[in-house]
Write a protein that holds these residues in place. Sequence first.
Motif, PDB file in Angstrom:
ATOM      1  N   LEU A  93      30.412  30.320  61.805  1.00  0.00           N
ATOM      2  CA  LEU A  93      29.274  30.312  60.634  1.00  0.00           C
ATOM      3  C   LEU A  93      29.623  29.732  59.356  1.00  0.00           C
ATOM      4  O   LEU A  93      29.076  28.901  58.983  1.00  0.00           O
ATOM      5  N   TRP A  94      30.807  30.461  59.125  1.00  0.00           N
ATOM      6  CA  TRP A  94      31.410  29.961  57.739  1.00  0.00           C
ATOM      7  C   TRP A  94      31.605  28.241  57.806  1.00  0.00           C
ATOM      8  O   TRP A  94      31.538  27.645  56.549  1.00  0.00           O
ATOM      9  N   PHE A  95      32.328  27.843  58.650  1.00  0.00           N
ATOM     10  CA  PHE A  95      32.646  26.537  58.913  1.00  0.00           C
ATOM     11  C   PHE A  95      31.176  25.823  58.947  1.00  0.00           C
ATOM     12  O   PHE A  95      31.390  24.759  58.209  1.00  0.00           O
ATOM     13  N   GLN A  96      30.225  26.019  59.632  1.00  0.00           N
ATOM     14  CA  GLN A  96      29.031  25.292  59.821  1.00  0.00           C
ATOM     15  C   GLN A  96      28.212  25.266  58.498  1.00  0.00           C
ATOM     16  O   GLN A  96      27.600  24.329  58.131  1.00  0.00           O
ATOM     17  N   PHE A  97      28.230  26.405  57.763  1.00  0.00           N
ATOM     18  CA  PHE A  97      27.512  26.658  56.551  1.00  0.00           C
ATOM     19  C   PHE A  97      28.210  25.685  55.585  1.00  0.00           C
ATOM     20  O   PHE A  97      27.488  24.974  54.719  1.00  0.00           O
ATOM     21  N   LEU A  98      29.581  25.724  55.545  1.00  0.00           N
ATOM     22  CA  LEU A  98      30.405  24.998  54.235  1.00  0.00           C
ATOM     23  C   LEU A  98      30.192  23.487  54.862  1.00  0.00           C
ATOM     24  O   LEU A  98      29.888  22.424  53.767  1.00  0.00           O
ATOM     25  N   GLY A  99      30.097  23.069  56.116  1.00  0.00           N
ATOM     26  CA  GLY A  99      30.071  21.787  56.511  1.00  0.00           C
ATOM     27  C   GLY A  99      28.525  21.181  56.398  1.00  0.00           C
ATOM     28  O   GLY A  99      28.229  20.010  55.707  1.00  0.00           O
ATOM     29  N   SER A 100      27.526  22.051  56.398  1.00  0.00           N
ATOM     30  CA  SER A 100      26.369  21.590  56.067  1.00  0.00           C
ATOM     31  C   SER A 100      26.175  21.402  54.416  1.00  0.00           C
ATOM     32  O   SER A 100      25.009  20.774  54.015  1.00  0.00           O
ATOM     33  N   LEU A 101      27.122  21.713  53.628  1.00  0.00           N
ATOM     34  CA  LEU A 101      27.075  21.696  52.371  1.00  0.00           C
ATOM     35  C   LEU A 101      27.840  20.337  51.721  1.00  0.00           C
ATOM     36  O   LEU A 101      27.916  20.202  50.677  1.00  0.00           O
ATOM     37  N   GLY A 102      28.225  19.725  53.120  1.00  0.00           N
ATOM     38  CA  GLY A 102      28.931  18.430  52.697  1.00  0.00           C
ATOM     39  C   GLY A 102      30.525  18.502  52.519  1.00  0.00           C
ATOM     40  O   GLY A 102      30.909  17.289  52.038  1.00  0.00           O
ATOM     41  N   LEU A 103      31.076  19.482  52.773  1.00  0.00           N
ATOM     42  CA  LEU A 103      32.369  19.607  52.591  1.00  0.00           C
ATOM     43  C   LEU A 103      33.456  19.251  53.702  1.00  0.00           C
ATOM     44  O   LEU A 103      32.838  19.459  54.847  1.00  0.00           O
ATOM     45  N   ASP A 104      34.448  18.767  53.621  1.00  0.00           N
ATOM     46  CA  ASP A 104      35.359  18.204  54.675  1.00  0.00           C
ATOM     47  C   ASP A 104      36.069  19.512  55.253  1.00  0.00           C
ATOM     48  O   ASP A 104      36.210  20.498  54.497  1.00  0.00           O
ATOM     49  N   VAL A 106      20.778  24.064  54.358  1.00  0.00           N
ATOM     50  CA  VAL A 106      21.555  24.418  55.262  1.00  0.00           C
ATOM     51  C   VAL A 106      20.709  24.061  56.837  1.00  0.00           C
ATOM     52  O   VAL A 106      19.457  23.754  57.000  1.00  0.00           O
ATOM     53  N   SER A 107      21.567  23.166  57.592  1.00  0.00           N
ATOM     54  CA  SER A 107      21.024  22.394  58.651  1.00  0.00           C
ATOM     55  C   SER A 107      20.700  23.247  59.541  1.00  0.00           C
ATOM     56  O   SER A 107      20.893  24.410  59.907  1.00  0.00           O
ATOM     57  N   ALA A 108      19.549  22.797  60.413  1.00  0.00           N
ATOM     58  CA  ALA A 108      19.067  23.712  61.564  1.00  0.00           C
ATOM     59  C   ALA A 108      19.951  24.107  62.491  1.00  0.00           C
ATOM     60  O   ALA A 108      19.863  25.036  63.033  1.00  0.00           O
ATOM     61  N   ALA A 109      21.117  23.143  62.838  1.00  0.00           N
ATOM     62  CA  ALA A 109      21.873  23.581  63.807  1.00  0.00           C
ATOM     63  C   ALA A 109      22.784  24.822  63.655  1.00  0.00           C
ATOM     64  O   ALA A 109      23.092  25.444  64.222  1.00  0.00           O
ATOM     65  N   VAL A 110      23.063  24.944  62.149  1.00  0.00           N
ATOM     66  CA  VAL A 110      23.610  26.135  61.813  1.00  0.00           C
ATOM     67  C   VAL A 110      22.895  27.567  62.082  1.00  0.00           C
ATOM     68  O   VAL A 110      23.647  28.593  62.739  1.00  0.00           O
ATOM     69  N   SER A 111      21.561  27.375  61.993  1.00  0.00           N
ATOM     70  CA  SER A 111      20.710  28.586  62.135  1.00  0.00           C
ATOM     71  C   SER A 111      20.749  28.879  63.930  1.00  0.00           C
ATOM     72  O   SER A 111      20.362  29.981  64.312  1.00  0.00           O
ATOM     73  N   GLY A 112      21.114  27.815  64.749  1.00  0.00           N
ATOM     74  CA  GLY A 112      21.220  28.099  65.857  1.00  0.00           C
ATOM     75  C   GLY A 112      22.201  28.900  66.297  1.00  0.00           C
ATOM     76  O   GLY A 112      21.986  29.978  67.384  1.00  0.00           O
ATOM     77  N   ARG A 113      23.405  29.257  65.494  1.00  0.00           N
ATOM     78  CA  ARG A 113      24.200  30.107  65.781  1.00  0.00           C
ATOM     79  C   ARG A 113      23.660  31.717  65.525  1.00  0.00           C
ATOM     80  O   ARG A 113      24.024  32.674  66.103  1.00  0.00           O
ATOM     81  N   LEU A 114      22.479  31.883  65.024  1.00  0.00           N
ATOM     82  CA  LEU A 114      21.858  33.127  64.809  1.00  0.00           C
ATOM     83  C   LEU A 114      21.695  33.803  66.336  1.00  0.00           C
ATOM     84  O   LEU A 114      21.616  34.794  66.423  1.00  0.00           O
ATOM     85  N   ALA A 115      21.343  33.146  67.276  1.00  0.00           N
ATOM     86  CA  ALA A 115      21.164  33.538  68.428  1.00  0.00           C
ATOM     87  C   ALA A 115      22.206  34.567  69.043  1.00  0.00           C
ATOM     88  O   ALA A 115      22.038  35.553  69.628  1.00  0.00           O
ATOM     89  N   ASP A 116      23.423  33.866  68.622  1.00  0.00           N
ATOM     90  CA  ASP A 116      24.503  34.529  69.163  1.00  0.00           C
ATOM     91  C   ASP A 116      24.651  35.981  68.439  1.00  0.00           C
ATOM     92  O   ASP A 116      25.146  36.899  68.835  1.00  0.00           O
ATOM     93  N   TRP A 117      24.579  35.748  67.067  1.00  0.00           N
ATOM     94  CA  TRP A 117      24.386  37.082  66.430  1.00  0.00           C
ATOM     95  C   TRP A 117      23.435  38.165  66.917  1.00  0.00           C
ATOM     96  O   TRP A 117      24.050  39.063  66.869  1.00  0.00           O
TER      97      TRP A 117
END
Length: 438
Positions: free
Chosen positions: A167-178, A239-250
């Motif tokens: 989630l951290w990876f996706q979150f920071l990725g969605s902020l445009g970080l490499d 925050v991209s929609a893809a990130v929130s998909g992870r919430l289902a696992d949570w």
Amino acid sequence: MATFQTLPGFRDFYPEDLAKRTHIFRLWRQTAAAFGFAEYDTPVLEPLDLYRAKSGDEIEGQLFGFTDKGGREVALRPEMTPSVCRLVGARANALKRPIKWFSIAEFYRYERMQKGRGRCFYQLNADVFGEPGPEAEIELIALLVQCMRAFGLTDKDFCVRLSDRMLWFQFLGSLGLDEPRIRSLLAAVDKHERSGDDAFKGYEESFGKIDDELKRRVLGFLGIRSFGALEQALGEPGVSAAVSGRLADWRKLLDGLGAMGLGDYIQVDLGVVRGLAYYTGFVFEAFDRKGELRALAGGGRYDDLVGRLGGPELPAVGFAVGDMTFALLLEERGLSPVVSQAPDVYCILGGEAERKAAFADINRLRAAGFRVDYPMRDLGFGKQFKAAADSGAKIALIYGGDELAKGIVKMRDLVDRTERDFPASGVEAAVRGFFEGG
RNA sequence: GCGGUCAUAGCUCAGUUGGUUAGAGCACAAGAUUGUGAAUCUUGGGGUCGCGGGUUCGAGUCCCGUUGGCCGCCCCA
């Protein structure tokens, strides 16, 4: 006397120390077995490259390593994960899934000693291979909690802090970080609890001064302490929609743990990311509630590691509990076991003839599984009764001249101090009756 | 790798401004005690005072170094 000492950071286990350790291991073993985990073991000495492949070259300074007589670079194992990945990887196609395995083993790390940390220590390692979904995490976190509850520890004593590297990876990725920036920021998040904002120094050395808005977002995310706050944070703009998909696992993970009745043990805490770069998903750490000790246990998902170590792609989750901090916590809470090594029966012997007469019974009782002891040298009765009481035995069998002449053995209850006579031929039955009859 | 702190019997500790042969309690062992337990009494074994060097007529004590323990920093698989 003190010519030879243990090497720094190593421990001798006197019987009373070993009794405590053995008790801990026994409960861990029982618990892991109850969860359907199978026990394995691996060599203490491994090729050094096994750890280089997993952790990089810097690891070498932390290892007990040397070159063996065949010129091989070897190291005492500092952890179990690479070894168990080898075992599982080698037979991945033949093993029924999910693969639920555990071990209790000794490890060696060339490090400076500290409270709860030495150069040799034991760990319970438990892993689930072949299950990509959060069901594996449910199983492992439940096992971890039960491994502590089995000793009487409760949610007042410890908790499991739960976070998510993916989630951290996706979150920071969605902020445009490499990726390099993300990894550096995760290292900062890991340090932030201890170092505060100094934790960002490493990032700023590599990538320049951190943007205020980025820092605000990172600090906000690492401050998340509940699922509700997490949902809200992922709903924020940018925050991209893809990130929130992870919430289902949570949701699945937290629901599962809640259904097991473990909700009070779980603390959502995005400030935990664990220093290990190889974790790919959920990560968790167990801490004492008072926060006085170092981490009790740590674990997480490492879906890439089996493959990286030469095996097939195989999803995996695991955790390890160390014995040192755990024993400190038990000691602190008064839950450290007082293990009795007392005999059941202590024999009191009048002299040579009586000793010989007793030996037959002693051997028979021992073969039947009773713990039986007796004085090795001829002692006065007074001393022997004192020895019998000191030994902690429940009963004494008295083989004196009078008894021998009458063909009987006297059985003394060392607790209520009553005595009864039995025919010499009926000793085993009498002892059995005492212990089975209550 | 760095810093703080400590080191006297198996354990907990005392040991005066540097002064004779280093002590106590607990624990252990033997005896009083040749048939009954947590008591009492007597006695005993145990120490190169962490190790090495220095100062001094003399060092457990002062100085330097070193090793080790504990605590913390770095790290923490």
